[in-house]
Design a protein around this motif. Structure first.
Motif, PDB file in Angstrom:
ATOM      1  N   THR A   1       0.144   3.906   4.627  1.00 45.30           N
ATOM      2  CA  THR A   1       1.565   4.236   4.532  1.00 45.30           C
ATOM      3  C   THR A   1       2.437   3.039   4.901  1.00 45.30           C
TER       4      THR A   1
ATOM      5  N   SER B   1       2.329   0.579   2.033  1.00 38.02           N
ATOM      6  CA  SER B   1       3.112   1.109   0.913  1.00 38.02           C
ATOM      7  C   SER B   1       4.604   0.930   1.150  1.00 38.02           C
TER       8      SER B   1
ATOM      9  N   ASN C   1      -1.044   7.584  -2.349  1.00 35.20           N
ATOM     10  CA  ASN C   1      -0.382   8.391  -1.319  1.00 35.20           C
ATOM     11  C   ASN C   1      -0.287   9.857  -1.724  1.00 35.20           C
TER      12      ASN C   1
ATOM     13  N   PHE D   1       0.210   2.533  -5.423  1.00 35.18           N
ATOM     14  CA  PHE D   1       0.439   3.025  -4.062  1.00 35.18           C
ATOM     15  C   PHE D   1       0.967   4.452  -4.061  1.00 35.18           C
TER      16      PHE D   1
ATOM     17  N   ASN E   1       3.515  -0.515  -7.355  1.00 34.46           N
ATOM     18  CA  ASN E   1       4.096   0.639  -6.674  1.00 34.46           C
ATOM     19  C   ASN E   1       3.525   1.954  -7.198  1.00 34.46           C
TER      20      ASN E   1
ATOM     21  N   THR F   1       6.399   8.575   2.411  1.00 38.45           N
ATOM     22  CA  THR F   1       6.135   7.279   1.798  1.00 38.45           C
ATOM     23  C   THR F   1       6.304   7.359   0.278  1.00 38.45           C
ATOM     24  N   CYS F   2       5.870   8.458  -0.320  1.00 37.99           N
ATOM     25  CA  CYS F   2       6.076   8.645  -1.764  1.00 37.99           C
ATOM     26  C   CYS F   2       7.567   8.645  -2.084  1.00 37.99           C
TER      27      CYS F   2
ATOM     28  N   ILE G   1       8.876   5.074  -1.986  1.00 42.77           N
ATOM     29  CA  ILE G   1       8.463   4.339  -3.183  1.00 42.77           C
ATOM     30  C   ILE G   1       9.302   4.777  -4.386  1.00 42.77           C
TER      31      ILE G   1
ATOM     32  N   THR H   1       5.461  -2.744   0.746  1.00 47.22           N
ATOM     33  CA  THR H   1       5.446  -3.103  -0.672  1.00 47.22           C
ATOM     34  C   THR H   1       6.702  -2.594  -1.381  1.00 47.22           C
TER      35      THR H   1
END
Length: 100
Positions: free
Chosen positions: A5, A8, A57, A53, A50, A74-75, A78, A11
């Motif tokens: 996480t 991610s 996730n 990732f 992305n 985290t999703c 992103i 990033t």
């Protein structure tokens, strides 16, 4: 060692930062110094990284119940890059299109 996480989120933040820098340089200097193709290449590479990732996730959010909320947050982080990238792309296309 960082967990997934954290990597991610870093990033996603790096993609946002680099994309914003490229967008700002394009607006400031124009296409003579920062070609639009450079931004498009970055957009494709950032999308692929992305997306990987995001997919990992999402899978971990479904499989593990321990850190499910962290993976879902985290999703979301992103996914925040998508409307920003669309806005940047729209502005660049609007600038480059011929005015009638």
């Amino acid at each position: 060692m960082y967990n997934l996480t954290t990597i991610s989120k870093i990033t996603a933040a790096a993609s946002f930062g680099i994309g914003t820098i490229l967008f700002s340089l394009f607006l400031y200097y124009g296409e003579a110094h920062i070609p639009a193709i450079t931004g498009l290449r970055f957009l494709i590479i950032a999308f692929l990284i992305n997306f990987i990732f995001l997919l990992v996730n999402m899978i971990l959010a479904v499989i593990t119940s321990k850190d499910r909320i962290d993976h879902i947050k985290t999703c979301g982080i992103i996914l925040l890059n998508i409307p920003i990238a669309i806005l940047y792309l729209y502005v660049i296309i609007s600038i480059k299109s011929p005015r009638i």
